[in-house]
Design an enzyme around this catalytic site. Structure first.
Site, PDB file in Angstrom:
ATOM      1  N   GLY A  51       0.791  -1.224   0.000  1.00 48.99           N
ATOM      2  CA  GLY A  51       0.000   0.000   0.000  1.00 48.99           C
ATOM      3  C   GLY A  51       0.819   1.268   0.000  1.00 48.99           C
ATOM      4  O   GLY A  51       0.311   2.344  -0.345  1.00 48.99           O
TER       5      GLY A  51
ATOM      6  N   ASP B   3       0.544 -11.262   6.867  1.00 48.50           N
ATOM      7  CA  ASP B   3       1.129 -10.451   5.802  1.00 48.50           C
ATOM      8  C   ASP B   3       2.426  -9.789   6.235  1.00 48.50           C
ATOM      9  O   ASP B   3       3.090  -9.142   5.418  1.00 48.50           O
ATOM     10  CB  ASP B   3       0.134  -9.396   5.312  1.00 48.50           C
TER      11      ASP B   3
END
Length: 493
Positions: free
Chosen positions: A100, A260
């Site tokens: 991101g 993650d």
């Protein structure tokens, strides 16, 4: 912004670039350009990381390097992209995530990927702005290099650049970019992503990509009926178990062990609300956002195994048999305690193992817990005592020394057959004098926010050689001040 040209072309940095990850199908990533920041400036640079990359020192100090490593320009051969992955966050399936605020620039011929963190929005930013703030970038930069110098597998940080561009978190802060390097940034969550979306071809392509590049021995195994994917899961489990043992031994708390944030190579990755223990408290929570204590210090080994189980679930379509997948995970239960006891024996100056060692270790932890004795200072003083310093320096750490006195008798008895010089050397190389305590990082951050980066440079020097004495810098190895306990580090950091 400059446009990349053909790969593997030598550039001004002295490097040749390629991007193996970009050979995967288009569903794995999005090609895009970093978003420039105005008027960048240097905050900190790691010459040691640059040397590992084979980076030209003159270029690394240049104005062009500053622009490239802020995301304002590209070198010939760079092929920037952001990857997609999914994951479990705080034990809950979070669905699609991804890079991101990180963009990979490419891969050097030395085998290291280079990634800019904080260089703008990507298709995976969700509600984020794609930026990083100065304080968290400094913390990641320093801790990446500190962990490497402690001998703990980790992504590394080449540099931090800053800008006066404004970023909103809990308050308005300034932007920064940290350049990270690693052989690969692939996470457990990459596998979970394609498993969860029932995309078996991509899942197999990813597993084959990782095995062929990083775990080729799994192709030759006779284990699990010559099942390379099960052998791969076992190998990742063992690397992760060894990493957890190293974290626990040095007193490192990660803070956000989501799937993650777990490296498929067994690296420490994604430094957010981390902390090195001050007083020994097994239930210590370093992440202010972790109200339930899921990622407390003493929970890290179990959480790592839970995350590996999620990885095993993701690989199950390739492994083909649930019982085989579960069997591939079992080595974690053997490797972690073995590796942890080995690390603790080294901290105790014991070059060989005896059955009584576990009792000696557990007895010491009980003593340290009673008064929450400072973890790093205790071990360093014990090392110095074994090297000849007065035992009183160890006893002074305890209000009531009765427990440590009794333990020291057992410790001395265990050392009766060990060479004092060998023991002292092993201990001083296993118990650092300097770790990145929160208050030290905070002081360096506050100076850097005033454009004074000397504190960052000093800390980096000490953390790059944490086992050395560094006369004149004892304050950096002292007890944390009272205000240190009020520092709150959260996931927004």
């Amino acid at each position: 912004m400059n446009v990349p040209s053909d790969s593997m072309v030598a550039d001004e940095s002295g490097l040749r670039w390629r991007n193996d990850f970009a050979t995967l199908p288009p569903s794995f990533f999005t090609r895009l350009q970093p978003t420039p920041l105005p008027d960048p400036y240097w905050v900190g640079r790691s010459d040691a990381a640059a040397q590992q990359l084979g980076l030209d020192p003159d270029w690394f100090a240049s104005a062009e390097a500053l622009e490239v490593l802020t995301g304002n320009a590209l070198l010939p051969g760079m092929d920037p992209l952001a990857s997609v992955y999914s994951g479990h966050q705080f034990g809950v399936w979070a669905g699609q995530l991804g890079d991101g605020r990180a963009i990979m620039l490419g891969q050097t011929e030395t085998g290291y990927e280079m990634q800019l963190k904080g260089c703008g929005m990507t298709p995976y930013s969700r509600m984020g702005d794609g930026r990083a703030v100065l304080r968290s970038s400094i913390r990641e930069f320093l801790c990446s290099e500190a962990m490497h110098s402690l001998g703990i597998p980790t992504t590394r940080a080449l540099c931090v650049t800053g800008s006066d561009a404004r970023v909103r978190r809990e308050e308005i802060e300034t932007a920064a970019v940290v350049t990270r390097t690693a052989p690969s940034f692939i996470r457990f969550g990459h596998f979970e992503h394609f498993w969860a979306n029932d995309r078996l071809d991509e899942l197999r392509a990813l597993a084959d990509f990782v095995i062929d590049r990083f775990y080729p021995e799994c192709r030759l195994t006779e284990r699990f009926g010559c099942n390379a994917y099960a052998a791969f899961l076992e190998a990742v489990s063992e690397r992760t178990a060894a990493l957890m043992a190293q974290w626990q031994a040095v007193g490192f708390c990660h803070g956000v062990m989501n799937t993650d944030n777990m490296s498929i190579l067994g690296l420490t990755i994604d430094y957010g609300p981390f902390q090195f223990l001050d007083g020994f408290n097994p239930r210590h929570i370093c992440n202010h956002s972790d109200t339930g204590g899921r990622y407390a210090y003493n929970q890290q080994p179990n959480v790592a195994y839970w995350n590996l189980y999620c990885l095993g679930q993701g690989l199950l379509p390739l492994i083909g048999d649930k019982e085989v997948a579960v069997a591939a995970l079992q080595s974690y239960q053997t490797v972690f305690p073995r590796e942890f006891e080995g690390r603790m024996r080294a901290k105790l100056g014991l070059p060989d193992a005896q059955d009584s060692d576990r009792q000696l270790i557990e007895g010491l932890l009980t003593v340290l817990l009673k008064e929450q004795t400072d973890w790093t200072i205790f071990w360093r003083r014990l090392s110095q005592h074994r090297a000849g310093a007065n035992v009183q320096t160890v006893r002074d750490l305890f209000v009531d020394p009765t427990g440590i006195d009794a333990w020291l008798v057992s410790f001395s008895a265990r050392h009766a057959s060990v060479s004092p010089a060998l023991a002292a050397d092993l201990m001083c190389k296993s118990n650092p004098k300097f770790v990145l305590r929160n208050h030290l990082g905070q002081q360096a951050i506050e100076s850097a926010q005033r454009k004074d980066n000397a504190g960052v440079a000093t800390l980096l020097t000490l953390l790059e050689t944490p086992f050395e004495e560094h006369p004149g810098f004892d304050d950096y190895a002292g007890f944390p001040p009272d205000w240190a306990s009020s520092i709150e580090i959260s996931c927004s950091s």
